[in-house]
Design an enzyme around this catalytic site. Structure first.
Site, PDB file in Angstrom:
ATOM      1  N   LYS A  36      15.287  10.021  11.729  1.00  0.00           N
ATOM      2  CA  LYS A  36      15.524   8.886  10.845  1.00  0.00           C
ATOM      3  C   LYS A  36      14.263   8.597  10.032  1.00  0.00           C
ATOM      4  O   LYS A  36      13.173   9.077  10.352  1.00  0.00           O
ATOM      5  CB  LYS A  36      15.934   7.654  11.658  1.00  0.00           C
ATOM      6  CG  LYS A  36      14.933   7.244  12.717  1.00  0.00           C
ATOM      7  CD  LYS A  36      15.430   6.088  13.548  1.00  0.00           C
ATOM      8  CE  LYS A  36      14.402   5.727  14.627  1.00  0.00           C
ATOM      9  NZ  LYS A  36      14.744   4.500  15.343  1.00  0.00           N
TER      10      LYS A  36
ATOM     11  N   TYR B  63     -12.730  -5.412  -3.472  1.00  0.00           N
ATOM     12  CA  TYR B  63     -12.055  -6.696  -3.672  1.00  0.00           C
ATOM     13  C   TYR B  63     -12.468  -7.705  -2.612  1.00  0.00           C
ATOM     14  O   TYR B  63     -12.571  -7.395  -1.428  1.00  0.00           O
ATOM     15  CB  TYR B  63     -10.536  -6.521  -3.602  1.00  0.00           C
ATOM     16  CG  TYR B  63      -9.934  -5.841  -4.802  1.00  0.00           C
ATOM     17  CD1 TYR B  63     -10.041  -6.389  -6.077  1.00  0.00           C
ATOM     18  CD2 TYR B  63      -9.241  -4.648  -4.653  1.00  0.00           C
ATOM     19  CE1 TYR B  63      -9.477  -5.750  -7.169  1.00  0.00           C
ATOM     20  CE2 TYR B  63      -8.664  -4.012  -5.746  1.00  0.00           C
ATOM     21  CZ  TYR B  63      -8.786  -4.567  -7.011  1.00  0.00           C
ATOM     22  OH  TYR B  63      -8.221  -3.956  -8.091  1.00  0.00           O
TER      23      TYR B  63
END
Length: 381
Positions: free
Chosen positions: A35, A261
């Site tokens: 999956k 940042y």
């Protein structure tokens, strides 16, 4: 080229599946979980190396259709079942078995019975043993099972551990007790031939007495640990994915200078800073803490692995950006733009494992593997 890449080691996948097979009884079958695009690895890159599995497990019918289009001829199991009467009909046409975990799915199965020789005459009946997510309650299971068997279905009773990664957790013993009790009751009252499946990766390793007729390995196939406090290396599993990029810039940073940042990192001494061409836009987690590190290979990014002279462990510094991360290159002698940087890979090559980086991001290896994006180039070896 930007040189962000994901390398899939197909031999490692074959090895990990063989490790599963070694741990289970000869009669026990393997439902290999693919999956989420084979846990981020790319199902098209993986199914050729899963041929020793008896069937593949997917979350939804779209995943099943993709696998059939890739030529997989063996069984496929929809582990969430179908979501409509139409999808039930389509799943029969595609020869996919389904888990049944609620009453509407039972009704769809009763309304349209597959042909007598169809693999879809077998359904996986979900029992809620304490995960409290999907499945019928123990007091309901006999009546539901009888309805399906009377209609002509064969059953595989299935459930899911909530804490299989922690073998001493009290819920495990309780779930096993509920499951085995229900299985005995079903075999006595409904059909003596009902099969059973309980173990995921962690269950395979921690509860060999519960292997039953089918096991459902997932994360261990891809070389990440399913157990708390035990590494994949300790479990003799090999990483299937190597996530890498290259140095794109190098700068000298003075003491007191911030990086990135938010100026979260401030150099406490002069350092050599490297910028790596990868970020959360590629799937590297933005939220890693100060423990995250990478391996810098003293080689050009287009050289072969054997040409690397030394590997260096370099801390990730500052905040991860969408397209770049910063690392401390101070301990690397004469770093060069183009050197290969491994974000996660093989600890036997002095590279961080995906589980180590997951710990730095306060999550699991499962999530990091599933979150890699399509932007990095895929290479299969």
């Amino acid at each position: 080229m930007r040189n962000a890449s994901i390398t899939i080691n197909s031999a490692a996948l074959t090895h990990n599946l063989s490790q599963v097979i070694k741990k289970i009884p000869e009669k026990t079958k393997v439902l290999a979980m693919v999956k989420a695009d084979a846990y981020g690895h790319g199902v098209k890159h993986c199914i050729a190396n899963l041929q020793l599995a008896d069937a593949l497990g997917v979350a939804c019918f779209d995943e099943a259709k993709q696998i059939r289009s890739l030529g997989w001829q063996k069984g496929i199991v929809l582990i969430e079942g179908v979501f409509s009467q139409q999808e039930w009909a389509e799943s029969i046409e595609a020869d996919c078995q389904s888990i049944i975990h609620h009453q509407k799915q039972v009704q769809w199965a009763l309304d349209q019975l597959p042909a007598a020789d169809s693999a879809c005459r077998t359904v996986w009946l979900k029992l809620n043993t304490g995960m409290n997510r999907l499945g019928f309650e123990p007091e309901e299971i006999v009546a539901v099972a009888k309805t399906l068997v009377d209609a002509g279905y064969n059953l595989i009773l299935t459930s899911h551990f909530a804490n299989a990664d922690r073998p001493d957790h009290p819920s495990n013993a309780n779930q096993i007790k509920i499951f085995t009790g229900a299985l005995t009751e079903l075999r006595e009252q409904v059909d003596s031939n009902i099969k059973a499946s309980l173990c995921n990766s962690a269950g395979i390793l921690n509860f060999p007495e519960c292997h039953f007729d089918w096991v459902r390995p997932g994360i261990m196939l891809y070389g990440s640990t399913p157990l708390e406090g035990i590494s994949a290396q300790d479990l003799q599993l090999k990483p299937v994915m190597t996530f890498a990029a290259s140095l794109m810039a190098i700068h000298n940073i003075a003491a007191g200078a911030p990086v990135g940042y938010g100026s979260r990192f401030v150099a406490n001494r002069p350092i050599v800073k490297g910028i790596v061409s990868i970020g959360y836009g590629d799937g590297y987690p933005r939220v890693v803490d100060g423990s995250a590190w990478v391996t810098v290979k003293q080689m050009a990014s287009d050289s072969t692995e054997s040409e690397a002279t030394v590997s260096y462990k370099c801390p990730v510094i500052g905040r991860v950006a969408m397209d770049m991360i910063a690392i401390d290159l101070t301990e690397v002698p004469n770093p060069t733009v183009g050197y290969k940087v491994v974000l996660w890979g093989d600890p036997e090559k002095a590279e961080p494992s995906v589980d180590e980086i997951a710990n730095s991001a306060h999550t699991l290896g499962y999530e990091l593997l599933c979150r890699v994006t399509q932007r990095p180039t895929r290479v299969v070896i």
